[in-house]
Structures are given as structure tokens and as C-alpha cells.
Design a protein around this motif. Structure first.
Motif, short mmCIF file in Angstrom:
data_model
loop_
_atom_site.label_atom_id
_atom_site.label_comp_id
_atom_site.label_asym_id
_atom_site.label_seq_id
_atom_site.Cartn_x
_atom_site.Cartn_y
_atom_site.Cartn_z
N GLU A 170 -2.13 -0.25 -4.14
CA GLU A 170 -3.49 -0.36 -4.58
C GLU A 170 -4.43 -0.01 -3.85
O GLU A 170 -4.21 -0.13 -2.59
CB GLU A 170 -3.59 -1.80 -4.99
N GLY A 171 -5.53 0.39 -4.54
CA GLY A 171 -6.59 0.92 -3.63
C GLY A 171 -6.62 2.07 -3.02
O GLY A 171 -5.73 2.92 -3.41
N LYS A 195 -15.33 -0.87 3.91
CA LYS A 195 -15.44 -2.28 4.48
C LYS A 195 -16.89 -2.47 4.02
O LYS A 195 -17.09 -3.86 3.55
CB LYS A 195 -15.57 -2.45 5.96
N GLU A 200 -11.13 -2.10 -1.37
CA GLU A 200 -9.78 -1.95 -0.81
C GLU A 200 -9.38 -0.51 -0.07
O GLU A 200 -9.35 0.22 -0.85
CB GLU A 200 -8.81 -2.45 -1.68
N LYS A 202 -7.14 0.98 2.99
CA LYS A 202 -6.06 1.08 4.17
C LYS A 202 -5.75 2.40 4.79
O LYS A 202 -5.39 3.44 3.96
CB LYS A 202 -4.56 0.48 3.51
N TYR A 226 -5.65 7.32 -4.21
CA TYR A 226 -6.22 6.04 -4.86
C TYR A 226 -5.57 5.53 -5.78
O TYR A 226 -5.06 6.28 -6.94
CB TYR A 226 -7.74 6.56 -5.29
#
Length: 250
Positions: A170-171, A195, A200, A202, A226
């Protein structure tokens, strides 16, 4: 034209072509640190004696930071001739140096990641085909693994099976390495944007050969996803990343 080969002995005093600054610059420092560790794996970095992007970087395929199977081949990380140096035969010169060196090392041939159409940070498929490279394998969305065999019956390189089974997370997920110096500067910038916006995000930096060889993304230097969808292998500025966020309604 003189060709300079980077080594542990001259790495500190020589520039690395794509990031020309002093050794305190985060981009230069990260790339030189990455190179210094790869020399023991057989990595070769050759550049023309000019101040700019005019170089070739290659490594035995068994040690390549790429999810491929190409035992006995030499893998070209990057062949980059740009700006004022284009059209002067430097790409031919550098590629011929790689071919000569690889044959002396009794390699089966060369292998390189490209695409159906020219993409940022990947070598031009038209030039590679003109030089005799042929298709070995493909991967989504438009990646092509091209190779130049030195032996008539040389085994064809291929992507590892897990490349065809992309991981769904996800994200936003960004895979990257310090093989390209620009990641050291630009990855933290877009991390900070995500941020601040509460998005989200990573980022996964590969720090070993094994990590890079066991990911589903063909281009480990920089691949942004994504929700499991591949977005780009272009190293993004803040402005370009914000444009993507707008397109996604974020």
C-alpha cells in the motif's frame, strides 16, 4: 582520447562524471563509497578524460545489482555520454573498451537493461541494437534485457522469476541504491514531502548484492511504485513528485 579507469588508488582524486563536485558533496560521497565496495566484486568504471558525463560502468553479472540470471556475462550498469560529448564517437569508444576488457576476461558477452523506448537513466535501445545487441527477455512495463553474445551458443540471459511476481504494498514504495549519486540528494527530499503531507511512503535502499538481486523491480537503482503500480524510474525532484501526487489526487 585518453580513457581513465577508476581504482581504489585514484578514486578520491578523480571525478565520477555524473556528479562533479568535491568529495564532501553527499552525492559524490555516496557514489564513491558505493564504488569502493564494488571494486572487489570486479566492477570497472572507465571514463573519457573530459569534465562531464562520458563514462561506462560494468560488473560481472553474477555480482550485478539486478534481478537477472546471466552467469558468465558482463553486466553494464551505465553507459552515459551526454551534452557536448554526443555525436563524437565516445559511446563507441567506451563500449569497445568494455567489449575488449570483457573478452580478455573470457566473458560470454555483455548484458544491459534497456526499454522498448528511451527512458531516463537507461541506455538508448536504438544505439544498442545498432551495436549488435539483441533481445534476451522482457519485463513489465516496458523493460528489455538486451545482450551481445561473444559465443554463438552462449546461454541467453533472463530476468529472475520473481520479477514477474511484483510485490503489492500500500502507498508509495521506492526501491533505490547509491549506484546513482543523485539518489543521495533527491530521495530525502521527496521523503520529506510525503512526511509533511501525511502520505504513506516507504523507501527501501538496497545495501547488498543479494538484496538487489531478489527484488521484483528490474531497475534497482531507482523504481517508484504506488499501490503496486510502477510509476517511474526517473529520479524525481520535489516538483516532479508533487505533480505525481496531484495526478493521484493526494
Amino acid at each position: 582520447m585518453e580513457i581513465i579507469t577508476l581504482t581504489k588508488d585514484n578514486l578520491e582524486k578523480e571525478h565520477i562524471c555524473c556528479a562533479i563536485s568535491n568529495n564532501k558533496d553527499c552525492q559524490v560521497a555516496s557514489k564513491k563509497q558505493w564504488l569502493s565496495k564494488r571494486f572487489d566484486d570486479g566492477l570497472v568504471f572507465k571514463k573519457c578524460d573530459v569534465r562531464g558525463k562520458c563514462f561506462i560502468e560494468y560488473i560481472p553479472a553474477e555480482k550485478a545489482w539486478s534481478p537477472i540470471e546471466a552467469d558468465g556475462y558482463m553486466y553494464i550498469n551505465c553507459l552515459w555520454v551526454s551534452g557536448q560529448f554526443k555525436g563524437q564517437g565516445y559511446a563507441n569508444l567506451l563500449l569497445n573498451e568494455c567489449i575488449k576488457d570483457s573478452k580478455e576476461k573470457v566473458k560470454k558477452g555483455l548484458v544491459i537493461l534497456s526499454s522498448k523506448k528511451k527512458l531516463p537513466f537507461l541506455s538508448d535501445p536504438k544505439f544498442l541494437r545498432y551495436k549488435g545487441f539483441v533481445l534476451a527477455d522482457t519485463a513489465e512495463p516496458t523493460y528489455e534485457l538486451l545482450y551481445l553474445p561473444f559465443e554463438e551458443k552462449a546461454l541467453k540471459p533472463r530476468f529472475k522469476d520473481h520479477v514477474r511476481r511484483p510485490e503489492i504494498i500500500e502507498g508509495f514504495v521506492l526501491y533505490y541504491t547509491n549506484q546513482c549519486p543523485f539518489t543521495a540528494k533527491y530521495v530525502p527530499l521527496i521523503e520529506n514531502v510525503a512526511k509533511q503531507k501525511g502520505i504513506e511512503f516507504k523507501s527501501i535502499r538496497f545495501e547488498t548484492t543479494e538484496q538487489a538481486q531478489n527484488v521484483s523491480a528490474p531497475f534497482t537503482t531507482y523504481s517508484l511504485f504506488y499501490k503496486g503500480e510502477f510509476l517511474t524510474n526517473e529520479i524525481l525532484s520535489v516538483k516532479r513528485f508533487e505533480k505525481i501526487l496531484t495526478e493521484k489526487g493526494l
